[in-house]
Design a protein around this motif. Structure first.
Motif, PDB file in Angstrom:
ATOM      1  N   ILE B 339      20.562   5.260  -2.426  1.00 20.78           N
ATOM      2  CA  ILE B 339      21.797   5.746  -2.418  1.00 20.78           C
ATOM      3  C   ILE B 339      22.918   4.890  -2.141  1.00 20.78           C
ATOM      4  N   ASP B 340      23.834   4.496  -2.981  1.00 17.35           N
ATOM      5  CA  ASP B 340      25.033   3.840  -2.676  1.00 17.35           C
ATOM      6  C   ASP B 340      25.742   4.038  -1.408  1.00 17.35           C
ATOM      7  N   SER B 341      25.908   5.349  -0.914  1.00 13.22           N
ATOM      8  CA  SER B 341      26.931   5.581   0.177  1.00 13.22           C
ATOM      9  C   SER B 341      25.906   5.727   1.334  1.00 13.22           C
ATOM     10  N   LEU B 342      26.440   5.051   2.446  1.00 15.00           N
ATOM     11  CA  LEU B 342      25.800   5.451   3.710  1.00 15.00           C
ATOM     12  C   LEU B 342      26.341   6.581   4.120  1.00 15.00           C
ATOM     13  N   ILE B 343      25.400   7.511   4.905  1.00 13.06           N
ATOM     14  CA  ILE B 343      25.584   8.613   5.454  1.00 13.06           C
ATOM     15  C   ILE B 343      26.164   8.913   6.930  1.00 13.06           C
ATOM     16  N   ALA B 344      27.282   9.255   7.106  1.00  9.78           N
ATOM     17  CA  ALA B 344      27.855   9.634   8.507  1.00  9.78           C
ATOM     18  C   ALA B 344      27.622   8.365   9.234  1.00  9.78           C
ATOM     19  N   ASP B 345      28.236   7.252   8.674  1.00  8.07           N
ATOM     20  CA  ASP B 345      28.104   5.814   9.456  1.00  8.07           C
ATOM     21  C   ASP B 345      26.738   5.692  10.116  1.00  8.07           C
ATOM     22  N   ARG B 346      25.774   6.340   9.758  1.00  7.99           N
ATOM     23  CA  ARG B 346      24.376   6.113  10.514  1.00  7.99           C
ATOM     24  C   ARG B 346      23.229   6.052   9.704  1.00  7.99           C
ATOM     25  N   PHE B 347      23.084   6.686   8.799  1.00  8.04           N
ATOM     26  CA  PHE B 347      21.826   6.923   7.896  1.00  8.04           C
ATOM     27  C   PHE B 347      21.950   6.128   6.566  1.00  8.04           C
ATOM     28  N   VAL B 348      20.789   5.730   6.116  1.00 10.20           N
ATOM     29  CA  VAL B 348      20.677   5.164   4.890  1.00 10.20           C
ATOM     30  C   VAL B 348      19.487   5.738   4.136  1.00 10.20           C
ATOM     31  N   VAL B 349      19.607   5.885   2.855  1.00  7.22           N
ATOM     32  CA  VAL B 349      18.312   6.282   2.170  1.00  7.22           C
ATOM     33  C   VAL B 349      18.243   5.437   0.963  1.00  7.22           C
ATOM     34  N   VAL B 350      16.720   4.969   1.135  1.00  5.02           N
ATOM     35  CA  VAL B 350      16.266   3.974   0.265  1.00  5.02           C
ATOM     36  C   VAL B 350      15.107   4.536  -0.564  1.00  5.02           C
ATOM     37  N   PHE B 351      15.238   4.073  -1.880  1.00  6.19           N
ATOM     38  CA  PHE B 351      14.095   4.568  -2.691  1.00  6.19           C
ATOM     39  C   PHE B 351      12.994   3.798  -2.235  1.00  6.19           C
ATOM     40  N   VAL B 352      11.704   4.507  -2.269  1.00  2.70           N
ATOM     41  CA  VAL B 352      10.319   3.835  -2.056  1.00  2.70           C
ATOM     42  C   VAL B 352       9.770   3.450  -3.204  1.00  2.70           C
ATOM     43  N   ALA B 353       9.787   2.123  -3.548  1.00  4.87           N
ATOM     44  CA  ALA B 353       9.352   1.825  -5.148  1.00  4.87           C
ATOM     45  C   ALA B 353       7.755   1.508  -4.947  1.00  4.87           C
ATOM     46  N   GLY B 354       7.111   2.074  -5.835  1.00  3.97           N
ATOM     47  CA  GLY B 354       5.691   1.633  -5.988  1.00  3.97           C
ATOM     48  C   GLY B 354       4.736   2.762  -5.546  1.00  3.97           C
ATOM     49  N   ALA B 355       3.505   2.747  -6.193  1.00  2.00           N
ATOM     50  CA  ALA B 355       2.676   3.600  -5.550  1.00  2.00           C
ATOM     51  C   ALA B 355       1.767   3.209  -4.482  1.00  2.00           C
ATOM     52  N   SER B 356       1.272   3.966  -3.724  1.00  2.00           N
ATOM     53  CA  SER B 356       0.532   3.601  -2.543  1.00  2.00           C
ATOM     54  C   SER B 356      -0.765   2.978  -2.983  1.00  2.00           C
TER      55      SER B 356
END
Lengths: 167, 426
Positions: B339-356
């Motif tokens: 997600i482009d926006s950083l949250i509350a100047d503290r959190f980042v959401v990243v996609f987890v690409a690929g199957a385990s």
């Protein structure tokens, strides 16, 4: 619903050109793909009518321009995050083909309708009358949007140097 | 620059457009199938992450909330456009409810009358702001959901606007005293944007002002004022009581990030290179210069840190650093894509690409806490490298992340991660 064979043929033969048009309209690969697919899906729904009476390519290009202009509303809700892959198309180079990356970047700062007007005028080579028809606005609106967009491009281009803003 | 330069640039851009992979006709057919299905049942109001296995192309879309003119889109993956070049490494994450046990809870996905909830953001560790929607296009009420009691109270009912059809309620924002939202409608063929406000104690909404022209992109409420930025750039404010609209000096080309911070738009260029070079605090006029983001992709910066990605040993590696480039840390196992926006100047959401590949835990996405370094998995994973989650739709990047408690497209309950309930660090 089955897709008509000649529709599939149309998509295969024109898909690449439509995709390039989508890229110029939207400025990025993710949105271009989304836009082309959405417009082609609509063309498919209207295919029997369009194939017989209208120009399919004109139909889908008009649909793409209109969708693009209205898309901001959808995007807000969908929160579609265009994501650039780790290994992007770094080899490609607008400059190599005689373009100006500064201008390309500055285009990204325009509102969608203004950008669409410029693309229709300078990429599709449409007259203002034709652009008005495509976007469903008056010719006066086309002119004023084009004029504002061109004005902003010059200003916007200079604005890309942030130090210039601080004084 | 003249118009010939422009025409040449447009042609050149068309020439470098990356060719779509895959069968476009098949992708169109798949889209129509998904659309048809979505018309016959309410789409899951959770975003879907569509991830190319092993690769970096990902798209998140909120499945239910598009405008009527375009019809509801269920999870409609755009055909992958680019060849993935990296392999997915093991992910150093545990489920969010193990990492932040006090911040993850279940809530009903709809109100008692059958209208579904669409989370907006968290007001505090205990209360969520939600829309109740008649359909994904029609938000009817704003409610406050009390996590401790498991009940909700209606804050406001959306006013009827029969003269502005089609009419869509868009982003909302809240501060300690007010909740604001904006809505777009059409009057005499022209688009207008309305701003509304209601007190945090609830009541009848009040129209602050109506704008015509350019689309609003971000809106916030702070200190008795409404602040917004336009899609084409420019930051404006007005008292909540209405009155004179003010444009912040030299804000053209800027957007609201999270009040009081503004930055350049767009945040990154079409290749994901950061375009933010300065962040400005509109309250104090403090300026922060962004440095040393060269070589990073998907760069986005908040007031305290920048986040981006690189590829190291053919593996995606997220990078976090201060705005001046100091304190650089690499986070192997996480990509910079999210997600482009950083949250509350503290959190980042990243996609987890690929199957385990080894059966290890692999969520749809991961939340990284830059303060503690913790990483918590979120979302419902489909086991094939894709999955779904949603972020609340507040104008400022929402503190709420949610996903279906079961695998159905219309779950009865959501899992919610309330980032407002993640403890501050002592």
């Amino acid at each position: 619903m089955e897709q008509a064979t000649d529709f599939v043929e149309f998509v295969r033969s024109r898909g690449s050109a439509l995709y390039r048009y989508g890229f110029v309209l939207t400025g990025n690969a993710e949105d271009a793909g989304d836009l082309v697919q959405e417009a082609l899906m609509r063309l498919g729904d209207a295919w029997p009518r369009v194939r017989n009476k209208e120009n399919p390519e004109g139909y889908v290009r008009t649909a793409m321009a209109r969708l693009h202009v209205s898309w901001w509303r959808r995007r807000r809700r969908e929160q579609l995050m265009a994501v650039v892959p780790e290994s992007g198309y770094a080899d490609t180079d607008i400059e190599r083909l005689g373009g100006d990356t500064g201008v390309w970047t500055a285009l990204g700062t325009l509102p969608r309708r203004q950008r669409a007007v410029l693309v229709l005028r300078y990429y599709e080579d449409l007259t203002d009358e034709e652009i008005a028809g495509v976007l469903g606005v008056s010719r006066g609106t086309v002119r004023s949007q084009a004029s504002r967009a061109l004005g902003k491009l010059r200003i916007g281009y200079e604005d890309l140097v942030p130090e210039g803003r601080s004084s | 620059m003249n118009t010939e330069d422009l025409a040449r640039t447009l042609r050149a851009a068309a020439g470098v457009a990356p060719e779509p992979l895959g069968d476009l006709a098949a992708a169109v057919a798949a889209r129509r199938t998904a659309r048809t299905r979505a018309r016959t049942r309410t789409a899951l109001a959770v975003a879907a992450v569509v991830i190319v296995a092993g690769g970096g192309t990902a798209a998140i879309r909120n499945a239910g909330g598009n405008g009527a003119a375009l019809g509801p889109a269920a999870v409609t993956p755009t055909a992958p456009l680019l060849t993935p070049a990296v392999v997915a490494p093991a992910l150093p994450a545990r489920p969010a409810k193990d990492v932040w046990p006090g911040a993850v809870f279940k809530m009903p996905a709809g109100a008692g009358d059958g209208w579904r909830y669409r989370p907006i953001t968290a007001l505090d560790p205990r209360h969520l702001l939600v829309f109740a929607e008649r359909s994904p296009d029609r938000f009817e009420r704003i409610e406050v959901y009390d996590i401790a009691l498991g009940t909700s109270t209606v804050l406001a009912t959306m006013p009827e606007r029969p003269d502005l059809v089609p009419y869509y309620v868009q982003g909302a924002d809240a501060d300690a005293e007010h909740v604001i939202w904006y809505a777009v409608g059409t009057r005499d063929g022209e688009r207008v944007t309305e701003f509304w406000v209601v007190g945090r104690e609830g009541g009848t909404p009040r129209l602050i002002t109506t704008l015509s022209g350019e689309a609003v992109e971000q809106a916030a409420v702070a200190g008795g004022r409404l602040v917004w930025s336009l899609a084409g750039g420019g930051v404006f404010s007005m008292p909540l009581a209405g009155g004179v609209m003010e444009e912040f000096t030299e804000s053209s080309g800027y957007r609201l990030l999270t009040w009081p911070w503004v930055t350049q738009k767009p945040l990154m260029d079409e290749r994901g290179r950061g375009r933010q070079t300065v962040l400005v605090n509109l309250e104090t006029q403090a300026r922060k210069i962004v440095r040393a983001t060269e070589g990073l992709q998907n760069v986005r910066c908040g007031p305290s840190f920048c986040f981006g990605g690189t590829v190291k040993d053919r593996k995606p590696t997220a990078v976090v650093q201060r705005l001046d480039g100091s304190g650089r840390q690499e986070l192997p196992g996480l990509s910079g894509v999210g997600i482009d926006s950083l949250i509350a100047d503290r959190f980042v959401v990243v996609f987890v690409a690929g199957a385990s590949g080894d059966g290890s835990y692999r969520p749809a996405a991961a939340v990284y806490d830059r303060v503690t370094g913790a990483v918590g998995g979120i979302g419902a994973s489909n086991g094939n490298g894709g999955g779904t989650f949603g972020q609340g739709i507040s104008s400022s990047s929402s503190l709420v992340l949610y996903w279906g408690a079961d695998a159905s497209e219309k779950p009865d309950e959501y899992w919610v991660l309330n980032l407002a309930a993640v403890p501050p660090v002592e």
